[in-house]
Enzyme design. Structure first.
Site, PDB file in Angstrom:
ATOM      1  N   HIS A 130       0.816  -1.219   0.000  1.00 27.61           N
ATOM      2  CA  HIS A 130       0.000   0.000   0.000  1.00 27.61           C
ATOM      3  C   HIS A 130       0.846   1.264   0.000  1.00 27.61           C
ATOM      4  O   HIS A 130       0.482   2.271   0.609  1.00 27.61           O
ATOM      5  CB  HIS A 130      -0.961   0.006   1.205  1.00 27.61           C
ATOM      6  CG  HIS A 130      -2.121  -0.924   1.036  1.00 27.61           C
ATOM      7  ND1 HIS A 130      -3.164  -0.654   0.190  1.00 27.61           N
ATOM      8  CD2 HIS A 130      -2.405  -2.138   1.587  1.00 27.61           C
ATOM      9  CE1 HIS A 130      -4.052  -1.641   0.241  1.00 27.61           C
ATOM     10  NE2 HIS A 130      -3.615  -2.564   1.066  1.00 27.61           N
ATOM     11  N   ASP A 139      -1.246  -4.382   6.126  1.00 29.89           N
ATOM     12  CA  ASP A 139      -2.306  -5.229   5.569  1.00 29.89           C
ATOM     13  C   ASP A 139      -1.994  -5.592   4.119  1.00 29.89           C
ATOM     14  O   ASP A 139      -1.309  -4.854   3.412  1.00 29.89           O
ATOM     15  CB  ASP A 139      -3.663  -4.530   5.647  1.00 29.89           C
ATOM     16  CG  ASP A 139      -3.652  -3.169   4.970  1.00 29.89           C
ATOM     17  OD1 ASP A 139      -2.621  -2.467   5.055  1.00 29.89           O
ATOM     18  OD2 ASP A 139      -4.661  -2.802   4.351  1.00 29.89           O
ATOM     19  N   GLU A 140      -2.502  -6.728   3.708  1.00 35.55           N
ATOM     20  CA  GLU A 140      -2.601  -7.097   2.299  1.00 35.55           C
ATOM     21  C   GLU A 140      -1.278  -7.054   1.534  1.00 35.55           C
ATOM     22  O   GLU A 140      -1.274  -6.775   0.331  1.00 35.55           O
ATOM     23  CB  GLU A 140      -3.622  -6.190   1.581  1.00 35.55           C
ATOM     24  CG  GLU A 140      -5.028  -6.313   2.137  1.00 35.55           C
ATOM     25  CD  GLU A 140      -6.047  -5.513   1.336  1.00 35.55           C
ATOM     26  OE1 GLU A 140      -7.138  -6.023   1.094  1.00 35.55           O
ATOM     27  OE2 GLU A 140      -5.745  -4.349   0.960  1.00 35.55           O
ATOM     28  N   LEU A 141      -0.177  -7.355   2.212  1.00 41.03           N
ATOM     29  CA  LEU A 141       1.079  -7.443   1.467  1.00 41.03           C
ATOM     30  C   LEU A 141       1.028  -8.692   0.590  1.00 41.03           C
ATOM     31  O   LEU A 141       0.781  -9.793   1.078  1.00 41.03           O
ATOM     32  CB  LEU A 141       2.266  -7.516   2.436  1.00 41.03           C
ATOM     33  CG  LEU A 141       3.634  -7.708   1.778  1.00 41.03           C
ATOM     34  CD1 LEU A 141       3.964  -6.552   0.835  1.00 41.03           C
ATOM     35  CD2 LEU A 141       4.725  -7.867   2.835  1.00 41.03           C
ATOM     36  N   GLU A 178      -2.557  -8.826   9.727  1.00 41.72           N
ATOM     37  CA  GLU A 178      -1.778  -9.764   8.919  1.00 41.72           C
ATOM     38  C   GLU A 178      -0.353  -9.919   9.437  1.00 41.72           C
ATOM     39  O   GLU A 178       0.253 -10.984   9.254  1.00 41.72           O
ATOM     40  CB  GLU A 178      -1.717  -9.294   7.454  1.00 41.72           C
ATOM     41  CG  GLU A 178      -3.005  -9.506   6.669  1.00 41.72           C
ATOM     42  CD  GLU A 178      -3.875  -8.272   6.651  1.00 41.72           C
ATOM     43  OE1 GLU A 178      -3.919  -7.551   7.674  1.00 41.72           O
ATOM     44  OE2 GLU A 178      -4.516  -8.030   5.624  1.00 41.72           O
TER      45      GLU A 178
END
Lengths: 583, 583
Positions: free
Chosen positions: A285, A351-353, A399
């Site tokens: 991000h 988040d969301e790596l 995460e």
């Protein structure tokens, strides 16, 4: 047996004695009221710990002494009553008598005695969760004496907000009254962390929009504004040591936050008991950094985006590159000393790596967890030690510990967006948790896809173009959520509270208020008052809550926030049974 | 074969030649443009049929001559360019060169020659559908001559709106330009009836909100505002012959429409080519009359409501009571002569009449269709003959012919909210149809229940509190809908167009704009331009439409309408491929 013979709806008629409602949102822990009317004018004598505190319209405090915080709070509370012009006909049947006869003589409020029972700790205005006592007691006697006591000045602010909500303007225009004396309220929050996450990267929000949001938060007794200030889409944050970040990464030079803007937002929050803290989401991000520092980023704006990230444009820090670390040292050395005076927390995201990103990283060329995990562990260790060195406490997305098994410090707070099982796991591991369960508390959901879908197979894949977290979370669903559901008592103690998320793919200043309010206030009551009504020991009922939220929504509108209505006006003006699902 | 070896996203890169987009919303039927920049200032010489037409800022017409309509249209178009301050950086990549160099010399627009090729018919300003020719041709030469021709003055208004959308303000602040010369546009609408239904009974909308809605409609080339002015919830419409209707039935004395308000709304619409027409829904959805005339109504506010109607409060006219007829004669005699000068239509409602209501009617005591149908037939015959006598054309909801088998006149227009199979049936029967398919074009849907659900069984029944027509209809879904889908050519000819519905259970002035715009504009393009792109013969693609709708949304905001964003700003500023689902 007799009762069973009555028609179902006769029971609802009995409920009419509950009307008019108790007015205050969120509900105090304990609240009794009478039916004596008392009038308020600007001659009310205000004292603070025995000293006279003059009421000054629009008082602008020069600093952060307890007295200044309280004095500004009194000014806002009284102005809020006098200026909002809230004549409550909208809460009563058309053509009904809904207000006292102002010509029958007026009993006046005489004194507002404010007593703070302890000195504010240095951390009072930038507390860690649980560090400040927000409780207060508020009484109004029929003789016209108001007494507000609290441990901290923040508790006094909470009590002043409650006080404000007890008053209406008379339709004659120049009288203000409460019909509820005598009043006795004891109040304290259930959770210390009651927040909103505002994403300023997918759309920019001018400072005034943020200040107005802080106002409405304070009215709702929400106390943490988490600004998700950068993302792969834009970098609006001016960093004097790295001016290229915003000059190349902002949507436009007019859409940036200068250091003075950030300080103004933080100070504004401090005075309202709303701690503002910031997130720079990393190592994913963060693609926007590629516009000024391409050497630090992999996979910027790669397509098809879903191979590399959750939404375009992709982009992540290189996990095995010392230049990233040098960059972050410079960034944090600039930023943290400015945030620290007014924030206890700093959120490093996480988040969301997407593992695939590192396939494109010439220093890694792998998407294997066993390769990436140690690099991420080192990255988090290094950055969190910088956060701590600046006397801030790190916050991360779930995460980091759950998906990547990264070991984080005991001090670190973990924010969960998957909620439920994740909150259970995190608390079982001993982590402090902020709950932002997307199934309940994501305010952006359900308004449709923002990606474009071409004709043909894409059209068929996308149709009917719902977004990933469809449907809209109505206030009733938001209100049903208990962040500690399914936890043991020990686990529940680790839940600091929650945050409503305002991801801004399709939210900007035009629709911000209508999307956030009064839905965030609904969660505000769960977080302040608790999901359980202490009077019944049961879950709070929509039947009791709806008219109060209707009234609170009207107050939001009168105080300048474009909150959406939650019912048709017939219901707002009616009795609860008239708009209840009959069963 | 070669092309198959290219990465998928390279094709999207090729699409960048489409940018900047053609700007106009809704898309003209035929449109070519160049890349010469011409500047506009207030010295442009405007003529109308050869006579000089001075540009007067804020020109207020005194009447309805063709010249006045055109002159007011010119004033609004030019003011719209000069006043909206639309510097289009938001449509271009950050730090990109997006505008001409104003210091490199300016070529000016010299003339705006307006030619109306036929005299307006008397019905031009209150036409039946298909009665006015809205087509226009617009050319801009590189030499700076604009020519706008049309059959009717309404066609000229449409062309002026297109003209407005070709211009931007320069960032230096005092220059306005189009980068698109030479321009050649031929344009005409696909459907004659392109509307919005606004419900002013569940929430009241002040006149200014309605006027602003008319403005945005005209910008979107929408041309019918259907005001659902009363319902069981409230009666805001002042009827001088029956003043008790609004004095007892309005939410509040401040929430009424006086005859002067109604005339003002209608006239405002006429000048913008937006015909305003009204619905008094009957014989159901009229419970509010019980507050002033209880003898005319059955089942007012009966509970449990779902036995008697679709939502509280219930209430319907008695179908076998001559007093109802006397009442309606008086009502219509007062109302119709005031509506007739500016409307061709009057909507008598007819949706969702619940047969059970007549069980409570002492004059009927039956819920049998064979008993009720003849009564309803007589009711419709009587009221529609009154509508026709006032030289208005009746409109009804689909239930009247389809559910009740009531015979209606050939002139009568039928509005369908179930859509699809209903539209097929109605057109097969030979009825003219307005399509308001709730699965696509109900703008209120998907934001959650407004009814309250108590704990226990009701909670379990209602959870997760979605509303009946969940989810939200995103603009992409709205845009996918063809009102003539599945019809034969003959049947399709009977579809006059469609209306977006704005039922106002949870919509009021606070969120009206954000809910309606730009979603109504998306349907506006389907209704004006057609679902099919004439250039490709295929359904119009979101890829082409999205950047145009982004631009149109910015223009809505700049002209004072709080339209919601449809994409994050990265996408608005980017190329279409960057925010396309890659496939």
């Amino acid at each position: 047996m007799f009762s069973r013979l009555l028609p179902v709806w006769s029971f609802f008629l009995l409920l009419t004695t509950l009307h008019p409602v108790a007015a205050v949102w969120p509900a105090p822990q304990s609240y009794t009221k009478g039916n004596t009317t008392l009038y308020l004018n600007q001659n009310i004598k205000v004292t603070y710990n025995g000293a006279f505190l003059p009421y000054t319209y629009g008082y602008v405090p020069s600093g952060f002494s307890s007295k200044e915080v309280v004095q500004a709070g009194v000014s806002r509370a009284l102005s809020g009553i006098f200026e909002s012009k809230f004549v409550p006909w909208v809460l009563h049947k058309p053509n009904s008598k809904f207000e006292p006869d102002v010509y029958q003589g007026q009993n006046w409020l005489k004194t507002l005695e404010i007593i703070q029972k302890a000195e504010d700790k240095p951390s009072a205005f930038k507390p860690l969760d649980n560090e400040v006592d927000e409780s207060y007691n508020l009484t109004i006697s029929t003789a016209g004496d108001v007494k507000l006591t609290a441990i901290s000045s923040i508790g006094i602010l909470r009590g002043l907000e409650t006080f404000t909500q007890l008053f209406y303007q008379h339709s004659t225009g120049t009288s203000w009254y409460t019909p509820y004396a005598p009043v006795a309220i004891q109040d304290a929050p259930k959770f210390p962390h009651r927040g909103i996450l505002l994403d300023t990267a997918r759309h920019f929000f001018p400072v005034d929009d943020i200040l107005r949001t802080i106002d409405a938060m304070a009215w709702s007794k929400l106390n943490r504004l988490h600004i998700h200030v950068t993302d792969s889409q834009s970098w609006p944050l001016v960093i004097p040591a790295l001016p290229e970040l915003s000059s190349k990464g902002a949507h436009h030079p007019s859409e940036t936050y200068s250091p003075a803007d950030i300080e103004r937002i933080q100070k504004y929050g401090v005075h309202r008991g709303v701690e503002v803290y910031f997130e720079i989401d990393m190592p994913g991000h963060i693609g926007v950094v590629s516009l000024s520092h391409p050497e630090l980023i992999v996979a910027y704006n790669e397509q098809p985006y879903y191979w590399w990230c959750a939404q375009p444009p992709c982009g992540a820090f290189k996990l095995n590159n010392s230049a990233v670390d040098d960059f972050l040292e410079k960034l944090f050395d600039d930023l943290f000393p400015r945030l620290h005076p007014y924030s206890a927390y700093f959120h490093t995201g996480g988040d969301e790596l997407n593992k695939n990103d590192s396939m494109l990283d010439e220093g890694i060329r792998s998407n294997k967890s066993e390769v990436l995990q140690p690099l991420l562990q080192k990255f988090i260790d290094t950055q969190h030690s910088r956060v701590r060195k600046a006397k801030l406490t790190p916050v991360v997305w779930e995460e980091i510990p759950l998906e990547w098994n990264v070991t984080i410090g005991k001090d670190t707070v973990v924010q969960s967006w998957l909620g439920g099982a994740s909150v259970k796991k995190l608390t079982a591991m001993g982590h402090k948790v902020i709950d932002s369960n997307y199934n309940f508390w994501y305010l952006d959901c359900g308004r449709g896809q923002w990606l474009s879908w071409d004709n043909g197979l894409a059209f068929e894949t996308g149709y009917p173009f719902n977004d990933w977290c469809n449907p809209v979370k109505s206030w009733r669903l938001i209100y049903s959520h208990d962040p500690t559901a399914g936890l043991t008592e020990e686990e529940a103690k680790l839940v600091l509270g929650g945050e409503l998320a305002v991801w801004s793919e399709t939210i900007d200043p035009m629709n911000l208020d209508t999307i956030v309010w009064p839905r965030a206030s609904a969660a505000g009551e769960v977080l302040w008052s608790g999901r359980i009504d202490p009077a019944t020991g049961q879950n709070r009922s929509q039947i009791e809550a709806t008219p109060r939220l209707n009234e609170f929504r009207e107050r939001l509108v009168k105080r300048g926030v474009r909150a959406s209505p939650i019912q048709m006006q017939f219901c707002v003006q009616g009795e609860a049974w008239e708009c209840e699902y009959p069963m």
